[in-house]
Design a protein around this motif. Sequence first.
Motif, PDB file in Angstrom:
ATOM      1  N   GLY A  70       0.786  -1.224   0.000  1.00  7.41           N
ATOM      2  CA  GLY A  70       0.000   0.000   0.000  1.00  7.41           C
ATOM      3  C   GLY A  70       0.817   1.272   0.000  1.00  7.41           C
ATOM      4  N   HIS A  71       2.137   1.174  -0.121  1.00  5.29           N
ATOM      5  CA  HIS A  71       2.998   2.345  -0.144  1.00  5.29           C
ATOM      6  C   HIS A  71       3.930   2.251  -1.355  1.00  5.29           C
ATOM      7  CE1 HIS A  71       1.771   3.486   3.929  1.00  5.29           C
ATOM      8  NE2 HIS A  71       1.891   2.192   4.251  1.00  5.29           N
ATOM      9  N   TRP A  72       4.400   3.435  -1.787  1.00  6.37           N
ATOM     10  CA  TRP A  72       5.344   3.491  -2.915  1.00  6.37           C
ATOM     11  C   TRP A  72       6.758   3.571  -2.365  1.00  6.37           C
ATOM     12  CZ3 TRP A  72       3.760   2.312  -7.607  1.00  6.37           C
ATOM     13  CH2 TRP A  72       2.407   2.482  -7.915  1.00  6.37           C
ATOM     14  N   VAL A  73       7.600   2.658  -2.867  1.00  5.45           N
ATOM     15  CA  VAL A  73       9.002   2.615  -2.458  1.00  5.45           C
ATOM     16  C   VAL A  73       9.869   2.685  -3.706  1.00  5.45           C
ATOM     17  CG1 VAL A  73       8.513   1.293  -0.374  1.00  5.45           C
ATOM     18  CG2 VAL A  73       9.020   0.079  -2.486  1.00  5.45           C
ATOM     19  N   SER A  74      11.083   3.136  -3.528  1.00  3.23           N
ATOM     20  CA  SER A  74      12.003   3.285  -4.653  1.00  3.23           C
ATOM     21  C   SER A  74      12.755   1.987  -4.869  1.00  3.23           C
ATOM     22  CB  SER A  74      12.983   4.428  -4.372  1.00  3.23           C
ATOM     23  OG  SER A  74      13.984   4.465  -5.356  1.00  3.23           O
ATOM     24  N   ALA A  75      12.579   1.388  -6.064  1.00  2.00           N
ATOM     25  CA  ALA A  75      13.392   0.230  -6.425  1.00  2.00           C
ATOM     26  C   ALA A  75      14.810   0.680  -6.748  1.00  2.00           C
ATOM     27  CB  ALA A  75      12.780  -0.518  -7.617  1.00  2.00           C
ATOM     28  N   GLN A  76      14.945   1.817  -7.474  1.00  2.00           N
ATOM     29  CA  GLN A  76      16.261   2.402  -7.764  1.00  2.00           C
ATOM     30  C   GLN A  76      16.032   3.766  -8.385  1.00  2.00           C
ATOM     31  OE1 GLN A  76      19.341   3.029  -6.892  1.00  2.00           O
ATOM     32  NE2 GLN A  76      19.647   0.798  -6.939  1.00  2.00           N
ATOM     33  N   ALA A  77      16.989   4.674  -8.182  1.00  2.00           N
ATOM     34  CA  ALA A  77      16.902   6.014  -8.758  1.00  2.00           C
ATOM     35  C   ALA A  77      18.298   6.437  -9.207  1.00  2.00           C
ATOM     36  CB  ALA A  77      16.342   7.006  -7.744  1.00  2.00           C
ATOM     37  N   PHE A  78      18.291   7.272 -10.240  1.00  2.00           N
ATOM     38  CA  PHE A  78      19.568   7.787 -10.746  1.00  2.00           C
ATOM     39  C   PHE A  78      19.440   9.296 -10.903  1.00  2.00           C
ATOM     40  CE2 PHE A  78      22.662   9.008 -13.938  1.00  2.00           C
ATOM     41  CZ  PHE A  78      23.796   8.310 -13.547  1.00  2.00           C
ATOM     42  N   GLY A  79      20.348  10.034 -10.262  1.00  2.00           N
ATOM     43  CA  GLY A  79      20.341  11.486 -10.383  1.00  2.00           C
ATOM     44  C   GLY A  79      19.481  12.194  -9.363  1.00  2.00           C
ATOM     45  N   ILE A  80      18.810  11.453  -8.466  1.00  2.00           N
ATOM     46  CA  ILE A  80      17.963  12.074  -7.457  1.00  2.00           C
ATOM     47  C   ILE A  80      17.886  11.157  -6.251  1.00  2.00           C
ATOM     48  CG2 ILE A  80      15.803  11.076  -8.329  1.00  2.00           C
ATOM     49  CD1 ILE A  80      14.414  13.694  -7.566  1.00  2.00           C
ATOM     50  N   ALA A  81      17.786  11.748  -5.062  1.00  2.00           N
ATOM     51  CA  ALA A  81      17.659  10.951  -3.839  1.00  2.00           C
ATOM     52  C   ALA A  81      16.229  10.426  -3.723  1.00  2.00           C
ATOM     53  CB  ALA A  81      18.007  11.794  -2.620  1.00  2.00           C
ATOM     54  N   PRO A  82      16.038   9.107  -3.428  1.00  2.00           N
ATOM     55  CA  PRO A  82      14.679   8.556  -3.313  1.00  2.00           C
ATOM     56  C   PRO A  82      13.840   9.279  -2.261  1.00  2.00           C
ATOM     57  CG  PRO A  82      16.302   6.793  -3.441  1.00  2.00           C
ATOM     58  CD  PRO A  82      17.069   8.068  -3.305  1.00  2.00           C
ATOM     59  N   ALA A  83      14.463   9.685  -1.144  1.00  2.00           N
ATOM     60  CA  ALA A  83      13.696  10.371  -0.092  1.00  2.00           C
ATOM     61  C   ALA A  83      13.168  11.710  -0.584  1.00  2.00           C
ATOM     62  CB  ALA A  83      14.580  10.562   1.140  1.00  2.00           C
ATOM     63  N   LEU A  84      13.973  12.424  -1.379  1.00  2.00           N
ATOM     64  CA  LEU A  84      13.533  13.704  -1.930  1.00  2.00           C
ATOM     65  C   LEU A  84      12.379  13.518  -2.902  1.00  2.00           C
ATOM     66  CD1 LEU A  84      13.926  16.765  -2.267  1.00  2.00           C
ATOM     67  CD2 LEU A  84      15.646  16.254  -4.032  1.00  2.00           C
ATOM     68  N   LEU A  85      12.423  12.432  -3.647  1.00  2.00           N
ATOM     69  CA  LEU A  85      11.390  12.175  -4.645  1.00  2.00           C
ATOM     70  C   LEU A  85      10.029  11.920  -3.995  1.00  2.00           C
ATOM     71  CD1 LEU A  85      10.744  11.707  -7.657  1.00  2.00           C
ATOM     72  CD2 LEU A  85      11.361   9.319  -7.328  1.00  2.00           C
ATOM     73  N   LEU A  86      10.025  11.229  -2.826  1.00  2.00           N
ATOM     74  CA  LEU A  86       8.757  10.831  -2.215  1.00  2.00           C
ATOM     75  C   LEU A  86       8.266  11.838  -1.172  1.00  2.00           C
ATOM     76  CD1 LEU A  86       9.519   7.037  -1.750  1.00  2.00           C
ATOM     77  CD2 LEU A  86       8.025   8.086  -3.457  1.00  2.00           C
ATOM     78  N   GLU A  87       8.855  13.032  -1.117  1.00  2.00           N
ATOM     79  CA  GLU A  87       8.396  14.054  -0.181  1.00  2.00           C
ATOM     80  C   GLU A  87       7.091  14.698  -0.655  1.00  2.00           C
ATOM     81  OE1 GLU A  87      11.403  16.926   0.349  1.00  2.00           O
ATOM     82  OE2 GLU A  87      12.682  15.675   1.634  1.00  2.00           O
ATOM     83  N   GLY A  88       6.459  15.417   0.256  1.00  2.00           N
ATOM     84  CA  GLY A  88       5.324  16.260  -0.095  1.00  2.00           C
ATOM     85  C   GLY A  88       4.090  15.516  -0.557  1.00  2.00           C
ATOM     86  N   GLY A  89       3.885  14.275  -0.084  1.00  2.00           N
ATOM     87  CA  GLY A  89       2.679  13.530  -0.463  1.00  2.00           C
ATOM     88  C   GLY A  89       2.664  13.096  -1.914  1.00  2.00           C
ATOM     89  N   PHE A  90       3.861  12.935  -2.518  1.00  2.00           N
ATOM     90  CA  PHE A  90       3.920  12.538  -3.927  1.00  2.00           C
ATOM     91  C   PHE A  90       3.314  11.152  -4.145  1.00  2.00           C
ATOM     92  CE2 PHE A  90       6.546  10.991  -7.634  1.00  2.00           C
ATOM     93  CZ  PHE A  90       5.868  11.746  -8.589  1.00  2.00           C
ATOM     94  N   GLY A  91       3.431  10.294  -3.115  1.00  2.00           N
ATOM     95  CA  GLY A  91       2.856   8.960  -3.253  1.00  2.00           C
ATOM     96  C   GLY A  91       1.348   9.001  -3.426  1.00  2.00           C
ATOM     97  N   ARG A  92       0.664   9.894  -2.699  1.00  2.00           N
ATOM     98  CA  ARG A  92      -0.793  10.003  -2.843  1.00  2.00           C
ATOM     99  C   ARG A  92      -1.171  10.501  -4.237  1.00  2.00           C
ATOM    100  NH1 ARG A  92       0.014  12.173   2.289  1.00  2.00           N
ATOM    101  NH2 ARG A  92      -0.219  14.294   1.495  1.00  2.00           N
ATOM    102  N   GLN A  93      -0.368  11.406  -4.815  1.00  2.00           N
ATOM    103  CA  GLN A  93      -0.639  11.874  -6.180  1.00  2.00           C
ATOM    104  C   GLN A  93      -0.519  10.738  -7.186  1.00  2.00           C
ATOM    105  OE1 GLN A  93       1.784  15.265  -7.098  1.00  2.00           O
ATOM    106  NE2 GLN A  93       1.316  16.316  -5.172  1.00  2.00           N
TER     107      GLN A  93
END
Length: 818
Positions: A115-138
């Motif tokens: 029920g949650h979005w997790v980062s399998a892998q990212a390049f060029g950006i921190a996974p924690a920064l990507l999932l800030e601000g309720g981005f998962g709900r969007q």
Amino acid sequence: MREWFKSRLFSAERKESDMHGILASRARVAGKQDVLGLVAIADGYRPQLLDAFDQTQRLSDLEGMLQLLSRVADVAIRLRGSGMDVHPQLLEEFLGALTARLDLSWSALLLERDGHWVSAQAFGIAPALLLEGGFGRQLDEYAERGLGGMQKLPVAHLSEPVWGVPYQEQGRCLAWLLCAGTPSRPLPGLPQSLWSQLCASLAAPVLHRRREDDAQRTAARHEVLQRVFGSGWLEYQTHAGRWVLAPALREALGLCGADCDWLECIHPADRDAFLAHLGDTDGGKGFSTALRLCAGGECRWFRIDAEVQGHGEARRILGFALDIQHVKEQEALASSAHARFESLIDSAPAIIYVQRYRQGGLSLEFSSASLASVLGWTHEQVHGQSLLAFVHPEDREVFKCGIQCLLREGKISHHYRLRDSQGAYHWMLDEVTLLRDDLGVPVETVGILLDVSENRQTVELLRNSEERYRALVEDSPAMICRYSPDLRLLYANRPLLDYLQRVDAPPGSLDLRDFMTPEQAEALQASMAILSPQEPMAMQEVCMQLPGYDNAWWLWAVRGSFDEQGRLLEVQAVGRDDTELHKSRQLLYQSAKMATLGEMATGIAHEISQPLNVMRIALSNLIRRHEDTRLTEDYLGDKLARLDEQVQRATRIVDHMRVFGRRSEADSQSFQPDRAIDGALSLVCPGLAGHGIQWTCQLDELPQVSGHPDRLEQVLINLLVNARDALVSAHVAAPLISIRAGVRGDQLLIEVEDNAGGVPEALLERIFEPFFTTKPVGQGTGLGLSLSYGIMQQMGGGLSVDNRRNGACFSVLLPVRG
């Protein structure tokens, strides 16, 4: 794929330029790429140079796309064939290549997990920064719209535009491929279908591998649980008539071969019922049953739940066998405890009852069987009624106040009278507790009714008896009191307060130590040490310092009161004023000492005459020498020294007689017992030689004792004189008196033994009686041994006699001072 892209490109080129022909040659000049082509005219074709840079760039982009597709296909194969620990590295390599190839700012792959979005892998950006601000709900909101392909996603906390491609399985979004463009290339330059294919090629193998790992872990957990609990699945293939059991279950049942019939493990008492359940499955209905399975001579309870699956030849019965031996044992214990509890409730003399709270009132819901034996009512007769209907009219107000207190405080204990079936009333002790629900609303009360009618009558009788006995105690001429181990008076009747001259003193304010010297208080506390739960009673002589008395002597009969651990709580005493008797006893002791001195007068006179004779002879010699003028200074000094020695000898005898004849001190004291032994020997032994009696004395190192040294000396003189008289009367050839002193345990032992033949057995029991003597008339009063026995008793010791091999041995015992 390559040919498809070329066909699409050439058809677009022909449509845009409206030309028909074939590619002839290419030339690149200053950023341009020219193509020589043939253009149709009226009479044929003519050559013409055309600019083909855009078409060539498209072909180059297509080559890059083909390489990207080839790489993603390779990555997908490697993801499927590798473990989860390698996936982050493979995804990072591919996302890095994708970012570089498409000139992106960054790229990332997100997966749905519980029920949650997790980062399998990212390049060029921190996974924690990507999932800030309720981005998962969007992302969830976009997934619910069911849109496919590349979508622009509004991300407020990131400056660059973010694009995403969802991956769905069975209408559910499970992954997102996200990327962000650069200022030179803000939009991803791939067709929608290719973006979807890229996302699927990455997400599908990762999710598949993750499901496989989850399934393996789940299977491993199930295997461990089955092995730990000795349980497992079982399957019955109805077409083949064959059972298949889980390895853990086969191991628990001790089944080795695959063809072993596990039905033989079912307890014979449970086998028919299980086969009946198995037969009922023909209708497609499952079953649940509990049975015993036996292995290695031990039977354990199992619960088997089974379902029917499939039809025809594919029909099978799947089930699970769970070890419930512990549950069955607990059920047996609970059932036994419940039976004992019911038996206890039914046989208890108390009435256990439950009242239901309804609309502000209480009515009886349950009552134990003891209701009939105590009050004569049955549960049916009182069910639904209020206890108030059976309460004595005079106690109803008390009962109502008790109910109000119960509703307010939740617990109460009170007394009232209840009517029995015969109309008589019983005093009852009611202990009630109120039970409430989660909202605090009263639900019911649980209470215990105990018939205390006999107790009430007993208490009333005790109260009346206490009043009578209190009058007897107060009016008694004897002194009656209770005091604590630290000598504080807890109670004293009027005669005792009169003696203390503290009639108006409040209870508990007096201390016996205020009326004693420190030595007397210490002696009284030491006498309490002999009290024990096994022997709580004793007689005590207490010396007090009271106004108008030099010393007051009280004789108390005491009894100690102890707690469960054997600790002394208090002492109860009944006594009388024994001062006059004590003074008479002192006079008797003094008279006995004087009589003893009188008996020893001849020996003492002989002892004094010896130094006098020596002094007379010495003086005669001095006079003769003086007359003959032969007196020298050396001779004179020697004779004067001898005269002084004999004078000191006579002085010691006289001083000791003076001390011995003096009255004893009132208080006991600590002293060395060898002083008393030496004093007795110095008075008696000089007279033994005149009778031809030898004596020996053997003294160990002796500790201090408490008492009166002159009285101990008096006892020893009496024993030595009796031994002397017995030896003179027996005419023994070699008369001998032996004196020995040492420590035995925590007591001092002094023995006086003679070889006169002993005391006749018939007289041993009477030898310490007053006025009993074996001496001829006129030679003894019969009080010496009786007084000696009483002296040793008063000093806390004892005096005894027994016959040894050659004569009698008198033993004096005194407690060693701690």
